[in-house]
Motif scaffolding. Structure first.
Motif, mmCIF file in Angstrom:
data_model
loop_
_atom_site.group_PDB
_atom_site.id
_atom_site.type_symbol
_atom_site.label_atom_id
_atom_site.label_comp_id
_atom_site.label_asym_id
_atom_site.label_seq_id
_atom_site.Cartn_x
_atom_site.Cartn_y
_atom_site.Cartn_z
ATOM 1 N N GLY A 184 36.056 36.071 36.594
ATOM 2 C CA GLY A 184 36.175 37.276 35.782
ATOM 3 C C GLY A 184 37.087 38.310 36.415
ATOM 4 N N MET A 185 36.995 38.466 37.735
ATOM 5 C CA MET A 185 37.894 39.390 38.428
ATOM 6 C C MET A 185 39.347 38.974 38.227
ATOM 7 S SD MET A 185 36.031 39.977 42.106
ATOM 8 C CE MET A 185 34.271 40.256 42.249
ATOM 9 N N THR A 186 39.593 37.683 38.360
ATOM 10 C CA THR A 186 40.965 37.183 38.228
ATOM 11 C C THR A 186 41.487 37.378 36.810
ATOM 12 O OG1 THR A 186 40.460 35.525 39.916
ATOM 13 C CG2 THR A 186 42.444 35.190 38.607
ATOM 14 N N TYR A 187 40.649 37.098 35.830
ATOM 15 C CA TYR A 187 41.064 37.274 34.439
ATOM 16 C C TYR A 187 41.381 38.736 34.148
ATOM 17 C CZ TYR A 187 40.909 37.347 29.348
ATOM 18 O OH TYR A 187 41.215 37.535 28.025
ATOM 19 N N GLY A 188 40.532 39.650 34.620
ATOM 20 C CA GLY A 188 40.799 41.067 34.414
ATOM 21 C C GLY A 188 42.099 41.505 35.055
ATOM 22 N N GLY A 189 42.355 40.995 36.268
ATOM 23 C CA GLY A 189 43.607 41.327 36.942
ATOM 24 C C GLY A 189 44.808 40.787 36.203
ATOM 25 N N TRP A 190 44.685 39.552 35.686
ATOM 26 C CA TRP A 190 45.806 38.940 34.962
ATOM 27 C C TRP A 190 46.059 39.643 33.627
ATOM 28 C CZ3 TRP A 190 45.404 36.185 30.227
ATOM 29 C CH2 TRP A 190 46.577 35.552 29.815
ATOM 30 N N LYS A 191 45.015 39.913 32.875
ATOM 31 C CA LYS A 191 45.183 40.431 31.526
ATOM 32 C C LYS A 191 45.492 41.922 31.509
ATOM 33 C CE LYS A 191 43.050 40.648 26.965
ATOM 34 N NZ LYS A 191 41.847 40.367 26.140
ATOM 35 N N ASN A 192 44.751 42.706 32.268
ATOM 36 C CA ASN A 192 44.842 44.172 32.176
ATOM 37 C C ASN A 192 45.298 44.854 33.455
ATOM 38 O OD1 ASN A 192 43.652 44.058 29.531
ATOM 39 N ND2 ASN A 192 41.664 43.765 30.518
ATOM 40 N N GLY A 193 45.503 44.094 34.510
ATOM 41 C CA GLY A 193 45.815 44.716 35.797
ATOM 42 C C GLY A 193 44.624 45.448 36.377
ATOM 43 N N VAL A 194 43.401 45.058 35.955
ATOM 44 C CA VAL A 194 42.182 45.735 36.397
ATOM 45 C C VAL A 194 41.135 44.687 36.785
ATOM 46 C CG1 VAL A 194 40.223 47.138 35.646
ATOM 47 C CG2 VAL A 194 42.547 47.804 35.018
ATOM 48 N N ILE A 195 40.517 44.864 37.938
ATOM 49 C CA ILE A 195 39.384 44.036 38.328
ATOM 50 C C ILE A 195 38.109 44.829 38.091
ATOM 51 C CG2 ILE A 195 38.154 43.045 40.302
ATOM 52 C CD1 ILE A 195 40.797 42.133 41.410
ATOM 53 N N PRO A 196 37.243 44.378 37.165
ATOM 54 C CA PRO A 196 35.973 45.067 36.940
ATOM 55 C C PRO A 196 34.950 44.652 37.994
ATOM 56 C CG PRO A 196 36.192 43.216 35.429
ATOM 57 C CD PRO A 196 37.445 43.236 36.265
ATOM 58 N N LEU A 197 34.354 45.622 38.664
ATOM 59 C CA LEU A 197 33.358 45.332 39.696
ATOM 60 C C LEU A 197 32.076 46.085 39.402
ATOM 61 C CD1 LEU A 197 35.056 45.296 43.223
ATOM 62 C CD2 LEU A 197 33.954 43.413 42.016
ATOM 63 N N MET A 198 30.945 45.347 39.440
ATOM 64 C CA MET A 198 29.645 45.981 39.252
ATOM 65 C C MET A 198 29.278 46.764 40.511
ATOM 66 S SD MET A 198 25.977 44.273 38.210
ATOM 67 C CE MET A 198 26.554 43.823 36.573
ATOM 68 N N LYS A 199 28.814 47.986 40.314
ATOM 69 C CA LYS A 199 28.448 48.845 41.441
ATOM 70 C C LYS A 199 27.359 48.182 42.292
ATOM 71 C CE LYS A 199 29.392 52.992 38.703
ATOM 72 N NZ LYS A 199 28.799 54.124 37.982
ATOM 73 N N ASP A 200 27.294 48.439 43.611
ATOM 74 C CA ASP A 200 28.177 49.361 44.292
ATOM 75 C C ASP A 200 29.127 48.631 45.231
ATOM 76 O OD1 ASP A 200 26.409 48.557 46.272
ATOM 77 O OD2 ASP A 200 25.764 50.549 46.780
#
Length: 347
Positions: A184-200
């Motif tokens: 999921g991190m990789t997909y977010g980086g590829w698609k939107n340039g953003v890695i979503p991370l659950m806190k904290d």
């Protein structure tokens, strides 16, 4: 030539495992509902596809079978919570039944791919091994532990049983999933340039590549039963024990474009570090992949257009879609069809 029955064969791990078994010369019976399509497994002369629910497995499915790899599962925490009863039925009861039937019908070896998620939460500084107390926090984890407890007592000199507690799996697969952390991190980086991370981000989690864990499954088919019979093995690597925040930063540095980290949600209370000394010491196995290598491989697969069915890559989302359309079709169907119906009583 040995025959292996693989349940859940059309899933994220199964679609990597089955071709690997075929390449090694096994015959494979691939049993699955194939919710994600049969196209994830290429036709092969030694491959038999069995479209069946594991809760309805029958004696005939074990004909000629030497070993079972019981991969079938509702396979993440969100899906497990929404479909809790089905998760207990599939992840625990059906696998216990499959193991019992396999033993009664003369199968020689049974492998249960379970999960390190049964360790749940551990205090800071604790590194758990196979003898550590469990602390499952989710339906998925509890069902896995129940399955372990049901199948391990079946082990004897004629029926080898081994449990794999897999770290969180990552990496490219024909049945791709982007609801797994690294993927999921990789997909977010590829698609939107953003890695979503659950806190904290301080949570510890172990990871293992899908190629590595399927290599272990193949190894467990080949080793002397006395080395593994009745044993539990954590499957992963010390290098794969990561804090999620540091892991996100590593992936951000690895991807060949600018990537930012964005935090979301409430802190995830699952946190555990795992020892993998036993599998390395007993079987001489070590993981080959690192999270950074796996992330770059996924990124390159996305760039090459190797993932097309994105709507099926979020497991819970696809289950919900299937349930929705099942209801729509049941309400719309008449006389065995929608527009084309059975019989001809229109005159």
């Amino acid at each position: 030539m040995s025959t292996v029955l693989v349940t859940g064969a059309g899933g994220y791990i199964g679609s990597v495992l089955v071709p690997k078994l075929l390449d090694k010369g096994y015959r494979v019976k691939a049993l699955d509902r194939f919710f994600f399509g049969t196209d994830k497994l290429e036709p092969h002369p030694n491959l038999v596809l069995i479209t069946e629910d594991s809760r309805r497995i029958r004696e005939e499915h074990f004909a000629g079978v030497d070993a079972v790899i019981d991969l079938v599962a509702i396979s993440n925490d969100p899906s497990g919570e929404q479909f809790a009863e089905a998760t207990y039925q599939i992840n625990h009861i059906s696998r216990a039944r499959t193991a019992n039937m396999a033993k009664q019908l003369g199968v020689k070896r049974y492998i249960l791919p379970s999960s390190c998620s049964i360790y749940g939460f551990q205090e800071a500084g604790v590194v758990v091994d196979e003898r550590s107390p469990s602390n499952p926090l989710s339906t998925y984890a509890r069902a896995n532990e129940l399955a372990e407890n049901s199948v391990l007592p079946l082990a004897d000199e004629r029926f080898a049983v081994v449990v794999m507690r897999q770290a969180t799996v990552y990496g490219f697969s024909p049945r791709m999933r982007f609801d797994l952390a690294i993927n999921g991190m990789t997909y977010g980086g590829w698609k939107n340039g953003v890695i979503p991370l659950m806190k904290d981000g301080t949570q510890w989690r172990p990871f293992v590549h899908v190629q590595d864990t399927t290599d272990v499954m193949c190894l467990l088919l080949e080793v002397e039963p006395s080395l593994v019979n009745g044993h539990i093995f954590n499957v992963g690597s010390d290098e794969g024990n990561c804090r999620l925040g540091e892991l996100g930063e590593t992936i951000a540095r690895t991807l060949p474009k600018r990537v930012d980290i964005v935090w979301y949600g409430e802190p995830d209370h699952r946190s555990y570090r795992v020892s993998f000394d036993k599998i390395e010491r007993t079987l001489g196995w070590k993981a080959k992949w690192t999270p950074a290598e796996g992330a770059l491989d996924i990124y390159n697969a996305l760039e090459a257009g190797l993932v097309t069915d994105f709507d099926r890559t979020i497991t819970l989302g696809w289950y919900r879609e299937l349930v929705k359309w099942h209801g729509i079709i049941r309400r719309a169907e008449m006389y065995g069809g929608i527009l084309d119906i059975g019989g001809d009583d229109s005159r």
